[in-house]
Design a protein around this motif. Structure first.
Motif, short mmCIF file in Angstrom:
data_model
loop_
_atom_site.label_atom_id
_atom_site.label_comp_id
_atom_site.label_asym_id
_atom_site.label_seq_id
_atom_site.Cartn_x
_atom_site.Cartn_y
_atom_site.Cartn_z
N ALA A 1 -3.57 9.68 1.43
CA ALA A 1 -3.52 9.52 2.89
C ALA A 1 -3.12 8.09 3.22
O ALA A 1 -3.87 7.14 2.97
CB ALA A 1 -4.90 9.85 3.48
N ASP A 2 -1.90 7.94 3.74
CA ASP A 2 -1.38 6.60 4.04
C ASP A 2 -1.73 6.22 5.48
O ASP A 2 -1.16 6.77 6.42
CB ASP A 2 0.14 6.58 3.83
N GLU A 3 -2.67 5.32 5.63
CA GLU A 3 -3.16 4.86 6.94
C GLU A 3 -3.48 6.05 7.87
O GLU A 3 -2.98 6.12 9.00
CB GLU A 3 -2.13 3.93 7.61
N PRO A 4 -4.34 6.96 7.42
CA PRO A 4 -4.57 8.18 8.20
C PRO A 4 -5.25 7.94 9.54
O PRO A 4 -5.22 8.82 10.39
CB PRO A 4 -5.49 9.01 7.29
N LYS B 1 0.82 -1.22 0.00
CA LYS B 1 0.00 0.00 0.00
C LYS B 1 0.86 1.27 0.00
O LYS B 1 0.63 2.18 -0.80
CB LYS B 1 -0.93 0.02 1.24
N THR B 2 1.82 1.33 0.90
CA THR B 2 2.66 2.53 1.00
C THR B 2 3.49 2.71 -0.27
O THR B 2 3.60 3.82 -0.80
CB THR B 2 3.58 2.44 2.24
N THR B 3 4.03 1.61 -0.77
CA THR B 3 4.83 1.68 -2.00
C THR B 3 3.98 2.25 -3.14
O THR B 3 4.43 3.14 -3.89
CB THR B 3 5.36 0.28 -2.37
#
Ligand code: ADP
Ligand code: MG
Length: 239
Positions: A168-171, A46-48
């Protein structure tokens, strides 16, 4: 019209002798003005994927277009300029600067990235503080407000430069359940009112249902795309 297009995108991290395939052959087409979620367990990529779309990283293979611009060949400077004018970011750890007030944190991108005159800057900051319900907290420092309030301020900061896209990464990963829902609801409301596209990642299946389109990642591959229909949303709102 497409806002984001990925064609056969892979990302391989090389570490000495070993290499890790974080993403493999991703094809993706995301429309303007949608509310999208990337869901998957820790390590699924996900982050990548968000970093590639956000021009913070480059793919090992494949092509990425954001707003019809090929971003995968950008150098560092081009990427920074493109991010500053087109993309807002929201982080798991809020990333507010501790020595700045809430107001100054929201103003920061307008000073650092875009050279906006003072009067317009003030109007914009106040508009977005109001939109996220943080006007009465504007002179406080991050250490003086709750996690949910920090993320509200971060939403305002992401929107203040009028981006077409917010990533938004794991907000909600550092928020309690109630604050998590409020932040997702706020993003949803902003997406509708401002016609901005939002993509958020999460590993929480309860949060993900708020999205219009849900992409599921597993081991660096997109394994499912689910469109939540209006009737689902209406049914949920009645419950
Ligand atoms: P998620 O955000 O879904 O937890 P990531 O995109 O962070 O997944 O990671 C995907 C895979 O790539 C994992 O196996 C992870 O260990 C690996 N990875 C992520 N970032 C790096 C890096 N900078 N160097 C090496 N491996 C990485
Ligand atoms: Mg991650």
């Amino acid at each position: 019209m497409s806002l984001i297009e990925l064609k056969k995108v892979s990302r391989i991290y090389k570490m000495g002798e070993t290499s890790i395939q974080a993403l493999a052959d991703i094809n993706l087409d995301i429309e303007q003005q949608t509310f999208v979620s990337f869901v998957g367990p820790s390590g699924s990529g996900k982050t990548t994927l968000l970093n590639l779309i956000g021009c913070l990283d480059k793919p090992s293979n494949g092509e990425i277009k954001v707003n019809n611009v090929r971003v995968n060949e950008f150098n560092r400077k081009d990427a920074a300029v493109f991010r500053g004018t087109n993309i807002g970011f929201i982080f798991q750890n809020f990333n507010l600067l501790p020595i700045l007030t809430v107001y100054e944190n929201v103003e920061y991108p307008l000073i650092m990235v875009q050279n906006i005159p003072e009067k317009e800057r003030r109007d914009r900051v106040l508009k977005y503080l109001d939109a996220v319900g943080m006007t009465d907290q504007k002179d406080k420092y991050p250490s003086q407000i709750s996690g949910g309030q920090k993320q509200r301020a971060a939403v305002a900061r992401a929107l203040v430069s009028d981006p077409k896209l917010v990533l938004a990464d794991e907000p909600t990963a550092n928020l309690d359940h109630k604050s998590a829902f409020m932040v997702i609801e706020l993003m949803r409301q902003m997406q509708r009112e401002l016609n901005t596209a939002f993509i958020f990642s999460t590993h929480d299946p309860k949060i993900v249902k708020e999205a219009e389109i849900i992409y599921t990642l597993e081991d660096g591959k997109l394994v499912n795309r689910e469109q939540i229909t209006n009737s689902d949303i209406n049914a949920k709102e009645k419950n």
